[in-house]
Design a protein around this motif. Structure first.
Motif, PDB file in Angstrom:
ATOM      1  N   ARG A 377     -21.140  -3.565  -3.202  1.00  0.00           N
ATOM      2  CA  ARG A 377     -22.375  -3.445  -3.983  1.00  0.00           C
ATOM      3  C   ARG A 377     -22.389  -4.408  -5.165  1.00  0.00           C
ATOM      4  NH1 ARG A 377     -22.257   2.075  -3.283  1.00  0.00           N
ATOM      5  NH2 ARG A 377     -20.995   2.269  -5.149  1.00  0.00           N
ATOM      6  N   LEU A 378     -21.207  -4.633  -5.732  1.00  0.00           N
ATOM      7  CA  LEU A 378     -21.124  -5.508  -6.911  1.00  0.00           C
ATOM      8  C   LEU A 378     -20.974  -6.977  -6.516  1.00  0.00           C
ATOM      9  CD1 LEU A 378     -18.781  -3.194  -9.001  1.00  0.00           C
ATOM     10  CD2 LEU A 378     -21.221  -3.556  -9.345  1.00  0.00           C
ATOM     11  N   HIS A 379     -21.041  -7.247  -5.210  1.00  0.00           N
ATOM     12  CA  HIS A 379     -20.913  -8.608  -4.675  1.00  0.00           C
ATOM     13  C   HIS A 379     -19.612  -9.276  -5.114  1.00  0.00           C
ATOM     14  CE1 HIS A 379     -25.032  -8.144  -3.418  1.00  0.00           C
ATOM     15  NE2 HIS A 379     -25.422  -7.961  -4.675  1.00  0.00           N
ATOM     16  N   ALA A 380     -18.541  -8.507  -5.179  1.00  0.00           N
ATOM     17  CA  ALA A 380     -17.251  -9.076  -5.586  1.00  0.00           C
ATOM     18  C   ALA A 380     -16.828 -10.158  -4.595  1.00  0.00           C
ATOM     19  CB  ALA A 380     -16.200  -7.981  -5.629  1.00  0.00           C
ATOM     20  N   LYS A 381     -16.360 -11.294  -5.147  1.00  0.00           N
ATOM     21  CA  LYS A 381     -15.933 -12.374  -4.244  1.00  0.00           C
ATOM     22  C   LYS A 381     -14.563 -12.080  -3.658  1.00  0.00           C
ATOM     23  CE  LYS A 381     -18.404 -15.509  -7.216  1.00  0.00           C
ATOM     24  NZ  LYS A 381     -18.082 -15.998  -8.547  1.00  0.00           N
ATOM     25  N   TRP A 382     -13.746 -11.362  -4.416  1.00  0.00           N
ATOM     26  CA  TRP A 382     -12.403 -11.015  -3.960  1.00  0.00           C
ATOM     27  C   TRP A 382     -12.166  -9.533  -4.179  1.00  0.00           C
ATOM     28  CZ3 TRP A 382      -9.148 -15.284  -2.601  1.00  0.00           C
ATOM     29  CH2 TRP A 382      -9.636 -16.536  -2.977  1.00  0.00           C
ATOM     30  N   VAL A 383     -11.313  -8.947  -3.311  1.00  0.00           N
ATOM     31  CA  VAL A 383     -10.854  -7.580  -3.571  1.00  0.00           C
ATOM     32  C   VAL A 383      -9.338  -7.623  -3.629  1.00  0.00           C
ATOM     33  CG1 VAL A 383     -10.632  -5.254  -2.616  1.00  0.00           C
ATOM     34  CG2 VAL A 383     -12.856  -6.403  -2.583  1.00  0.00           C
ATOM     35  N   ALA A 384      -8.762  -7.012  -4.675  1.00  0.00           N
ATOM     36  CA  ALA A 384      -7.295  -6.943  -4.775  1.00  0.00           C
ATOM     37  C   ALA A 384      -6.885  -5.497  -4.543  1.00  0.00           C
ATOM     38  CB  ALA A 384      -6.855  -7.413  -6.153  1.00  0.00           C
ATOM     39  N   VAL A 385      -6.176  -5.246  -3.421  1.00  0.00           N
ATOM     40  CA  VAL A 385      -5.778  -3.876  -3.103  1.00  0.00           C
ATOM     41  C   VAL A 385      -4.348  -3.641  -3.582  1.00  0.00           C
ATOM     42  CG1 VAL A 385      -5.501  -2.171  -1.258  1.00  0.00           C
ATOM     43  CG2 VAL A 385      -7.284  -3.927  -1.079  1.00  0.00           C
ATOM     44  N   ILE A 386      -4.148  -2.516  -4.300  1.00  0.00           N
ATOM     45  CA  ILE A 386      -2.804  -2.170  -4.766  1.00  0.00           C
ATOM     46  C   ILE A 386      -2.452  -0.767  -4.263  1.00  0.00           C
ATOM     47  CG2 ILE A 386      -1.319  -1.859  -6.788  1.00  0.00           C
ATOM     48  CD1 ILE A 386      -3.211  -3.647  -8.366  1.00  0.00           C
ATOM     49  N   GLY A 387      -1.376  -0.660  -3.437  1.00  0.00           N
ATOM     50  CA  GLY A 387      -0.851   0.628  -2.989  1.00  0.00           C
ATOM     51  C   GLY A 387       0.576   0.751  -3.518  1.00  0.00           C
ATOM     52  N   GLU A 388       1.292   1.785  -3.032  1.00  0.00           N
ATOM     53  CA  GLU A 388       2.678   1.992  -3.498  1.00  0.00           C
ATOM     54  C   GLU A 388       3.542   0.761  -3.279  1.00  0.00           C
ATOM     55  OE1 GLU A 388       4.563   5.505  -1.917  1.00  0.00           O
ATOM     56  OE2 GLU A 388       2.844   6.678  -2.662  1.00  0.00           O
ATOM     57  N   ASP A 389       3.425   0.210  -2.075  1.00  0.00           N
ATOM     58  CA  ASP A 389       4.199  -0.962  -1.689  1.00  0.00           C
ATOM     59  C   ASP A 389       4.016  -2.130  -2.650  1.00  0.00           C
ATOM     60  OD1 ASP A 389       5.846  -0.796   0.421  1.00  0.00           O
ATOM     61  OD2 ASP A 389       4.734  -2.344   1.599  1.00  0.00           O
ATOM     62  N   GLU A 390       2.746  -2.361  -2.966  1.00  0.00           N
ATOM     63  CA  GLU A 390       2.404  -3.492  -3.854  1.00  0.00           C
ATOM     64  C   GLU A 390       2.951  -3.254  -5.256  1.00  0.00           C
ATOM     65  OE1 GLU A 390       0.170  -2.206  -1.668  1.00  0.00           O
ATOM     66  OE2 GLU A 390       0.252  -3.940  -0.316  1.00  0.00           O
ATOM     67  N   VAL A 391       2.923  -1.968  -5.697  1.00  0.00           N
ATOM     68  CA  VAL A 391       3.462  -1.660  -7.033  1.00  0.00           C
ATOM     69  C   VAL A 391       4.936  -2.057  -7.058  1.00  0.00           C
ATOM     70  CG1 VAL A 391       3.992   0.184  -8.688  1.00  0.00           C
ATOM     71  CG2 VAL A 391       1.831   0.232  -7.428  1.00  0.00           C
ATOM     72  N   GLU A 392       5.641  -1.664  -6.025  1.00  0.00           N
ATOM     73  CA  GLU A 392       7.070  -1.946  -5.949  1.00  0.00           C
ATOM     74  C   GLU A 392       7.379  -3.439  -5.945  1.00  0.00           C
ATOM     75  OE1 GLU A 392       9.642  -0.092  -2.697  1.00  0.00           O
ATOM     76  OE2 GLU A 392       8.800   1.514  -3.958  1.00  0.00           O
ATOM     77  N   LYS A 393       6.582  -4.183  -5.171  1.00  0.00           N
ATOM     78  CA  LYS A 393       6.848  -5.620  -5.013  1.00  0.00           C
ATOM     79  C   LYS A 393       6.150  -6.478  -6.071  1.00  0.00           C
ATOM     80  CE  LYS A 393       7.525  -5.409  -0.062  1.00  0.00           C
ATOM     81  NZ  LYS A 393       6.651  -5.230   1.106  1.00  0.00           N
ATOM     82  N   ASN A 394       5.374  -5.793  -6.931  1.00  0.00           N
ATOM     83  CA  ASN A 394       4.672  -6.521  -7.982  1.00  0.00           C
ATOM     84  C   ASN A 394       3.681  -7.564  -7.438  1.00  0.00           C
ATOM     85  OD1 ASN A 394       4.112  -6.664 -10.607  1.00  0.00           O
ATOM     86  ND2 ASN A 394       6.083  -7.536 -11.250  1.00  0.00           N
ATOM     87  N   VAL A 395       2.956  -7.175  -6.396  1.00  0.00           N
ATOM     88  CA  VAL A 395       1.950  -8.077  -5.794  1.00  0.00           C
ATOM     89  C   VAL A 395       0.639  -7.311  -5.583  1.00  0.00           C
ATOM     90  CG1 VAL A 395       3.574  -9.590  -4.596  1.00  0.00           C
ATOM     91  CG2 VAL A 395       2.720  -7.497  -3.464  1.00  0.00           C
ATOM     92  N   VAL A 396      -0.349  -8.000  -5.048  1.00  0.00           N
ATOM     93  CA  VAL A 396      -1.581  -7.345  -4.587  1.00  0.00           C
ATOM     94  C   VAL A 396      -1.887  -7.883  -3.190  1.00  0.00           C
ATOM     95  CG1 VAL A 396      -2.513  -7.214  -6.934  1.00  0.00           C
ATOM     96  CG2 VAL A 396      -3.192  -9.115  -5.466  1.00  0.00           C
ATOM     97  N   GLN A 397      -2.697  -7.111  -2.432  1.00  0.00           N
ATOM     98  CA  GLN A 397      -3.229  -7.648  -1.161  1.00  0.00           C
ATOM     99  C   GLN A 397      -4.586  -8.247  -1.520  1.00  0.00           C
ATOM    100  OE1 GLN A 397      -1.808  -8.013   1.738  1.00  0.00           O
ATOM    101  NE2 GLN A 397       0.052  -7.022   0.909  1.00  0.00           N
ATOM    102  N   LEU A 398      -4.653  -9.554  -1.465  1.00  0.00           N
ATOM    103  CA  LEU A 398      -5.869 -10.219  -1.927  1.00  0.00           C
ATOM    104  C   LEU A 398      -6.765 -10.584  -0.759  1.00  0.00           C
ATOM    105  CD1 LEU A 398      -7.344 -11.370  -4.421  1.00  0.00           C
ATOM    106  CD2 LEU A 398      -6.173 -13.541  -4.000  1.00  0.00           C
ATOM    107  N   LYS A 399      -7.993 -10.066  -0.815  1.00  0.00           N
ATOM    108  CA  LYS A 399      -8.921 -10.284   0.286  1.00  0.00           C
ATOM    109  C   LYS A 399     -10.061 -11.181  -0.184  1.00  0.00           C
ATOM    110  CE  LYS A 399     -11.084  -7.552   3.788  1.00  0.00           C
ATOM    111  NZ  LYS A 399     -11.524  -6.313   4.304  1.00  0.00           N
TER     112      LYS A 399
END
Ligand code: HAM
Length: 423
Positions: A377-399
């Protein structure tokens, strides 16, 4: 008890306010281009300022002012227009002594008129106006007109026309005034009470009357153009040739008198010619006001300016189905899954903002699907997903929403990708 927005006023909600911001920015840019500088004056002034300048037989002063007595027993009025306050400030601050003349000023400010509400007519409206004070050169008249047209052009308007008239100098106006009195006097009983009152005080105002506009004597009234003396005609001719040389088309209208008393020489309006614009087609009105500074106690300082409301500009855009650029979408929406991820998301968000990346996240503890919908709805160009795994590895899943591609990235990498894409 239910409260409502006062009649003739409006709330400007986010679905509209971004347009106001675009227009205001456009105005600042165009004024900068022409070297006009912003002035901000108070929202209210002594009532007498408007009575003396706008004129006590005008509709504005007789019917439309928001006047109140303050606790010190002074009569104050919410400003119905911007010229008188700016010239008051010009005199009070001795701007006539500034090194660079003419002084070129502009304002974007709310004005107040108690008018009957209809499309394009509000009781509070925002006027963008310019005032160039200190020069009687017709080239500055041409500049002011060109500036107004440039704003409309940049906003995307095409169906507009410039209408021009000359009201002449004092001498020409007196000659015309006498001719008007002689013209209307024999039949003045057929006119409204306001016009009867105007006959001796200010017969030019009769031509502006909304009640009697269809009276046959209106059409045959003596035209100002026929009473211009040599100097006034020469001034007008010069302005017309400057406009033509600059490629600015205009129509002449000898009946264009304007609704305020301080004008002389140049008077102009810019109208919308878009089909379906409605009854009120004037987008912008302005003219020259030599003598106004003296009228309020200053030295001679000839001036010219215009006023246009943002409301009517937006209505004209709508009538032409022209749309403003709304490409300023969100860069990143951060989606998080679980409490730890949410805390991390907020940290990431602040890092993004520090790097100038426009970003937001969910504050309603919604499920992943709902968060993804928000991003859409906000027309975001990117989405950064953070789950438990990403917290641990200090990353995001960038879409990347346009391409549909996805990759794991550190915050620094993500900022790099986004900034790269902007170049
Ligand atoms: P005005 O013709 O009274 O002139 O108003 C100028 C513009 O303000 C109009 O063309 C219109 O765009 C807008 N406007 C006026 N009344 C309303 C309203 N009730 N609702 C929405 N928009 C409105 C002046 O005010 C002069 N001070 C202009 C000027 C500046 N002349 C020389 N310098």
């Amino acid at each position: 008890m239910k409260f409502k927005v006062p009649r003739g006023t409006q709330d400007i909600l986010p679905s509209e306010s971004w347009k106001w911001q675009r227009i205001e920015q456009m105005i600042h840019d165009v004024c900068d281009l022409y070297r006009y500088e912003e002035i901000r004056t108070p929202m209210f002034e002594q009532t007498e300022l408007f009575q003396r300048t706008v004129g006590d037989t005008t509709d504005i002063v007789t019917k439309e002012m928001y006047t109140f007595t303050d606790r010190g027993d002074r009569s104050m009025t919410l400003r119905p227009e911007g010229t008188a306050p700016v010239v008051r400030s010009f005199v009070e601050n001795k701007m006539f002594g500034w090194a660079d003349q003419p002084v070129k000023l502009y304002y974007i400010e709310p004005m107040f008129r108690y008018e009957r509400q209809q499309a394009g007519r509000y009781r509070q409206f925002v006027q963008f106006g310019t005032e160039a004070i200190g020069s009687a050169d017709p080239a500055i008249d041409a500049e002011v007109i060109a500036l107004a047209l440039d704003v409309y052009k940049r906003a995307g308007l095409k169906d507009i026309k410039l209408v021009l008239n000359s009201l002449g100098d004092k001498e020409s106006r007196m000659a015309h005034r006498n001719a008007l009195v002689a013209h209307f006097k024999p039949a003045i009983d057929e006119f409204c009470a306001d016009c009867q009152n105007r006959l001796e005080k200010n017969p030019l105002r009769i031509l502006d009357c909304k009640v009697d506009r269809d009276h046959p004597l209106m059409k045959t009234a003596p035209s100002l153009t026929d009473y211009l003396n040599e100097e006034s005609s020469a001034y007008f001719e010069k302005l017309k040739s400057l406009l033509t040389a600059a490629g600015i088309a205009y129509e002449l209208d000898p009946n264009l008198v304007r609704g305020l008393d301080y004008y002389n020489h140049t008077a102009f309006e810019i109208m919308s010619t878009a089909e379906g614009f409605g009854a009120i087609t004037t987008l912008c009105g302005g003219g020259r006001y030599n003598g106004l500074a003296e009228e309020i106690g200053g030295p001679p300082a000839p001036g010219i300016g215009f006023g246009m409301s943002i409301e009517r500009l937006l209505l004209a855009l709508e009538a032409e189905s022209a749309s403003l650029d709304n490409s300023d979408a969100l860069d990143v929406y951060v989606v998080s899954l679980g409490d730890a991820a949410k805390d991390r998301a907020f940290e990431v968000l602040q890092q993004l903002r520090s790097a100038g990346v426009k970003s937001d996240m969910d504050y309603m503890d919604r499920k992943m699907k709902a968060q993804m919908k928000s991003a859409d709805r906000l027309h975001a160009k990117w989405v950064a997903v953070i789950g438990e795994d990403e917290v641990e590895k200090n990353v995001v899943q960038l879409k990347n929403m346009a391409e549909g591609s996805q990759q794991s990235a550190s915050v620094e990498e993500m900022i790099g990708f986004i900034q790269n894409e902007r170049i």
